[in-house]
Design a protein around this motif. Structure first.
Motif, PDB file in Angstrom:
ATOM      1  N   ARG A  60     -12.956 -12.110 -56.616  1.00 46.76           N
ATOM      2  CA  ARG A  60     -14.133 -12.931 -56.338  1.00 46.76           C
ATOM      3  C   ARG A  60     -14.126 -13.438 -54.903  1.00 46.76           C
ATOM      4  O   ARG A  60     -15.157 -13.477 -54.242  1.00 46.76           O
ATOM      5  N   ARG A  63     -15.182 -10.630 -52.619  1.00 47.11           N
ATOM      6  CA  ARG A  63     -16.619 -10.356 -52.700  1.00 47.11           C
ATOM      7  C   ARG A  63     -17.425 -11.457 -52.018  1.00 47.11           C
ATOM      8  O   ARG A  63     -18.455 -11.189 -51.407  1.00 47.11           O
ATOM      9  N   THR A 101     -28.510  -9.105 -59.575  1.00 46.17           N
ATOM     10  CA  THR A 101     -28.226  -9.743 -60.854  1.00 46.17           C
ATOM     11  C   THR A 101     -27.994 -11.227 -60.594  1.00 46.17           C
ATOM     12  O   THR A 101     -27.210 -11.594 -59.717  1.00 46.17           O
ATOM     13  N   GLU A 142     -25.367 -11.396 -57.490  1.00 45.53           N
ATOM     14  CA  GLU A 142     -24.579 -10.211 -57.136  1.00 45.53           C
ATOM     15  C   GLU A 142     -25.511  -9.025 -56.934  1.00 45.53           C
ATOM     16  O   GLU A 142     -26.592  -8.982 -57.518  1.00 45.53           O
ATOM     17  N   GLU A 144     -26.208  -4.829 -57.290  1.00 44.66           N
ATOM     18  CA  GLU A 144     -26.039  -3.917 -58.424  1.00 44.66           C
ATOM     19  C   GLU A 144     -24.645  -3.298 -58.466  1.00 44.66           C
ATOM     20  O   GLU A 144     -24.053  -3.136 -59.533  1.00 44.66           O
ATOM     21  N   ARG A 146     -21.935  -4.604 -57.254  1.00 45.51           N
ATOM     22  CA  ARG A 146     -20.947  -5.687 -57.267  1.00 45.51           C
ATOM     23  C   ARG A 146     -20.009  -5.636 -56.058  1.00 45.51           C
ATOM     24  O   ARG A 146     -18.815  -5.858 -56.167  1.00 45.51           O
ATOM     25  N   GLN A 147     -20.612  -5.370 -54.885  1.00 40.22           N
ATOM     26  CA  GLN A 147     -19.845  -5.360 -53.645  1.00 40.22           C
ATOM     27  C   GLN A 147     -19.728  -6.756 -53.042  1.00 40.22           C
ATOM     28  O   GLN A 147     -18.775  -7.046 -52.338  1.00 40.22           O
ATOM     29  N   ARG A 149     -20.943 -11.215 -53.533  1.00 44.90           N
ATOM     30  CA  ARG A 149     -21.224 -12.247 -54.536  1.00 44.90           C
ATOM     31  C   ARG A 149     -21.542 -13.560 -53.841  1.00 44.90           C
ATOM     32  O   ARG A 149     -20.840 -13.971 -52.917  1.00 44.90           O
TER      33      ARG A 149
END
Length: 171
Positions: A60, A63, A101, A142, A144, A146-147, A149
């Motif tokens: 996390r 990201r 998302t 995020e 799509e 998930r690169q 956050r």
């Protein structure tokens, strides 16, 4: 001086036994009421697997650092049951993603969490959203793949925009 005649009066008609029994009786009733509340409002664990969550913390952080590197900062507004989100164009170093998302996470009750997939429409993302309770919510945004956050907090309901920006912990 004479004493009152208590030999003929039954114990339950005297006040002293009742005064002595009242505090323990109130404590027992309050205990059952507390048990009833605990059973009816069991919130469960926010996370069932603490070890797995601990391993995911570094991911996390990475990201979030990626979001800071890309200059991502999002404005979020929720009012009248509609969520509107847009990225701050002054900071953005990439084209806004087509699909994002957004998760609304309740701080204490995981059963109230909600997730939305939003599509870019004329520079903004929007969707109808009905949160079950008002108050403080954690917002996680995020892409799509998930690169990156973004995460922050929003107080619902609000008429003003809230800025969600990456906050990378210093080592």
């Amino acid at each position: 001086m004479s004493r009152p005649d208590t030999k003929g009066t039954p114990w339950y008609k005297q006040r002293w036994p009742w005064l002595l029994m009242a505090p323990p009786l109130v404590a027992v009733i309050a205990g059952f009421y507390t048990l009833k509340l605990a059973i009816q409002s069991w919130d469960g664990l926010v996370s069932d697997d603490y070890y797995k969550e601990g391993l995911a913390i570094q991911q996390r952080i990475d990201r979030t650092a990626k979001a800071a590197e890309l200059g991502l900062a999002a404005w979020v507004q929720w009012n009248d049951g509609r969520l509107t989100l847009w990225f701050d164009p002054a900071r953005l170093k990439i084209d806004p993603p087509h699909l994002i998302t957004v998760r609304f996470v309740h701080p204490t009750q995981s059963g109230k969490d909600q997730q939305l997939n939003l599509v870019l429409d004329q520079g903004r993302y929007w969707a109808p959203l009905a949160l079950p309770t008002m108050g403080r919510w954690h917002v996680i945004i995020e892409d799509e793949s998930r690169q990156w956050r973004l995460s922050g907090t929003i107080v619902v309901p609000t008429e003003r925009e809230e800025l969600i920006q990456p906050i990378v912990p210093k080592e």
